[in-house]
Design a protein around this motif. Structure first.
Motif, short mmCIF file in Angstrom:
data_model
loop_
_atom_site.label_atom_id
_atom_site.label_comp_id
_atom_site.label_asym_id
_atom_site.label_seq_id
_atom_site.Cartn_x
_atom_site.Cartn_y
_atom_site.Cartn_z
N ARG A 192 0.84 -1.21 0.00
CA ARG A 192 0.00 0.00 0.00
C ARG A 192 0.86 1.25 0.00
O ARG A 192 0.59 2.21 -0.72
N LYS A 193 1.89 1.25 0.83
CA LYS A 193 2.79 2.40 0.90
C LYS A 193 3.48 2.64 -0.45
O LYS A 193 3.64 3.78 -0.89
N PHE A 194 3.90 1.57 -1.11
CA PHE A 194 4.58 1.69 -2.40
C PHE A 194 3.65 2.24 -3.47
O PHE A 194 4.04 3.11 -4.26
N LEU A 195 2.44 1.73 -3.53
CA LEU A 195 1.51 2.20 -4.55
C LEU A 195 1.20 3.68 -4.37
O LEU A 195 1.05 4.42 -5.35
N LEU A 196 1.13 4.14 -3.13
CA LEU A 196 0.86 5.55 -2.85
C LEU A 196 2.06 6.42 -3.23
O LEU A 196 1.91 7.47 -3.86
N ALA A 197 3.26 5.97 -2.86
CA ALA A 197 4.45 6.82 -3.01
C ALA A 197 5.12 6.71 -4.37
O ALA A 197 5.72 7.67 -4.85
N ILE A 198 5.00 5.54 -4.99
CA ILE A 198 5.76 5.28 -6.22
C ILE A 198 4.85 4.97 -7.40
O ILE A 198 5.19 5.27 -8.55
N GLY A 199 3.70 4.37 -7.13
CA GLY A 199 2.82 3.97 -8.22
C GLY A 199 3.10 2.57 -8.71
O GLY A 199 2.45 2.08 -9.64
N LEU A 200 4.06 1.90 -8.09
CA LEU A 200 4.40 0.51 -8.40
C LEU A 200 4.40 -0.29 -7.11
O LEU A 200 4.66 0.25 -6.04
N SER A 201 4.15 -1.58 -7.21
CA SER A 201 4.30 -2.45 -6.04
C SER A 201 5.79 -2.75 -5.84
O SER A 201 6.60 -2.56 -6.76
N PRO A 202 6.19 -3.22 -4.66
CA PRO A 202 7.59 -3.61 -4.47
C PRO A 202 8.04 -4.66 -5.49
O PRO A 202 9.17 -4.61 -5.98
N LYS A 203 7.14 -5.57 -5.84
CA LYS A 203 7.48 -6.61 -6.82
C LYS A 203 7.72 -6.00 -8.20
O LYS A 203 8.67 -6.37 -8.89
N GLN A 204 6.86 -5.05 -8.61
CA GLN A 204 7.03 -4.41 -9.91
C GLN A 204 8.33 -3.62 -9.98
O GLN A 204 9.05 -3.67 -10.98
N LEU A 205 8.62 -2.86 -8.91
CA LEU A 205 9.86 -2.08 -8.91
C LEU A 205 11.08 -3.00 -8.93
O LEU A 205 12.04 -2.75 -9.67
N SER A 206 11.03 -4.08 -8.16
CA SER A 206 12.15 -5.03 -8.15
C SER A 206 12.35 -5.65 -9.53
O SER A 206 13.49 -5.79 -10.00
N LYS A 207 11.26 -6.01 -10.18
CA LYS A 207 11.34 -6.58 -11.52
C LYS A 207 11.99 -5.60 -12.50
O LYS A 207 12.84 -5.97 -13.31
N THR A 208 11.61 -4.33 -12.39
CA THR A 208 12.15 -3.29 -13.26
C THR A 208 13.64 -3.07 -13.01
O THR A 208 14.43 -2.98 -13.96
N ILE A 209 14.03 -2.99 -11.74
CA ILE A 209 15.44 -2.76 -11.39
C ILE A 209 16.30 -3.94 -11.82
O ILE A 209 17.41 -3.77 -12.34
N ARG A 210 15.80 -5.15 -11.63
CA ARG A 210 16.56 -6.33 -12.04
C ARG A 210 16.75 -6.35 -13.55
O ARG A 210 17.83 -6.65 -14.05
N LEU A 211 15.70 -5.99 -14.29
CA LEU A 211 15.84 -5.97 -15.75
C LEU A 211 16.80 -4.89 -16.20
O LEU A 211 17.59 -5.10 -17.13
N GLN A 212 16.77 -3.72 -15.55
CA GLN A 212 17.71 -2.65 -15.92
C GLN A 212 19.16 -3.12 -15.76
O GLN A 212 20.01 -2.84 -16.60
N ARG A 213 19.44 -3.83 -14.68
CA ARG A 213 20.80 -4.35 -14.48
C ARG A 213 21.15 -5.35 -15.59
O ARG A 213 22.25 -5.35 -16.14
N THR A 214 20.18 -6.20 -15.92
CA THR A 214 20.40 -7.20 -16.97
C THR A 214 20.67 -6.53 -18.31
O THR A 214 21.57 -6.94 -19.05
N LEU A 215 19.91 -5.49 -18.63
CA LEU A 215 20.09 -4.77 -19.89
C LEU A 215 21.47 -4.12 -19.96
O LEU A 215 22.13 -4.13 -21.01
N LYS A 216 21.92 -3.56 -18.84
CA LYS A 216 23.24 -2.92 -18.84
C LYS A 216 24.35 -3.95 -19.01
O LYS A 216 25.36 -3.68 -19.67
#
Length: 271
Positions: A192-216
């Motif tokens: 709930r805190k993540f959706l309010l502050a970021i607009g993503l769930s912790p799982k979504q943000l983690s998925k995005t950050i992991r993919l960014q590292r993979t892409l780099k």
């Protein structure tokens, strides 16, 4: 194509990741470009010509002249309509919350005009930025604007902030349960805190950050093969890797790796 990155002032460094500019003549920017989610919202000012933005159905809309782009949960395909001149403010994952006049979740995958968020003040800063003559002048203007709005930095929840830092330092490789245990807060409350502050769930943000590292790692050729790349970034298996990769880039890992043009376009706008 001239791409430059600038650091924010100390008072905004916990909120803003960087500023960047992109300038390119018409003949150099006619290709479609795919922007991959990176967990950061951006405030974009087109002092050059406008861009088309393509929808999931394949139709296109014209982006506003100046806007905030909400969190991306899928690849964003755009195409320049002429000469490119862009000034952008890239916020940290939880950095836009102090300025949000509408729920961040409602801005997802959407270019929201500045006037809709900031009213007349949005129109005024838009004109000031567009009329400025240099990147440094634009930075001075936007920092003054944002600092005037920044009346309460405590609005950024310390639990969200520390959890974001944990996700970033772990390259998105921790499960939500592990994050919940580390922050000593139950999973639902954290989400709930993540959706309010970021607009993503912790799982979504983690998925995005992991993919960014993979892409780099892909971009820098820091891998021996795609299977080893998947396991080094702690995907469960090749199918999991392929699913997340295609969801956020629009390509399979093989398609991405086999086309340097697509690779360069995917990394447009990242630092």
């Amino acid at each position: 194509m001239d791409y430059q990155i600038y650091e924010p002032c100390e008072d905004l460094a916990t909120i803003i990741k960087c500023y960047w500019t992109l300038e390119s003549p018409k003949e150099d920017t006619q290709e479609m470009q795919t922007i991959v989610p990176d967990g950061c919202m951006e405030m974009i000012f087109h002092y050059g010509d406008l861009y088309k933005q393509y929808t999931e159905s394949g139709n296109s809309i014209i982006q506003p002249k100046c806007f905030v782009i909400g969190q991306l949960t899928r690849p964003l395909t755009i195409k320049p309509m002429g000469e490119t001149g862009i000034f952008s403010v890239r916020f940290h994952p939880n950095g836009f919350l102090p300025f949000a006049a509408i729920p961040i979740k409602e801005m997802e995958n959407t270019a929201v005009p500045l006037e809709q968020i900031f009213g007349n003040a949005g129109k005024k800063i838009e004109q000031n930025i567009l009329n400025a003559h240099s990147a440094l002048e634009r930075i001075r203007l936007i920092e003054s604007f944002l600092l005037n709005l920044l009346t309460d930095t405590a609005i950024v929840d310390h639990i969200v902030k520390s959890t974001v830092e944990t996700i970033l330092s772990a390259n998105g490789q921790l499960s939500v349960d592990e994050l919940s245990q580390q922050t000593n807060i139950n999973r639902r409350q954290l989400e709930r805190k993540f959706l309010l502050a970021i607009g993503l769930s912790p799982k979504q943000l983690s998925k995005t950050i992991r993919l960014q590292r993979t892409l780099k790692m892909l971009l820098n050729k820091q891998f021996t093969n795609l299977t080893s790349l998947a396991y080094e970034n702690e995907y469960y298996d090749q199918a999991h890797f392929t699913k997340d990769f295609k969801e956020l880039t629009g390509f399979t890992p093989k398609e991405f790796y086999g086309n340097n043009l697509k690779m360069s376009l995917l990394f447009y706008g990242t630092d």
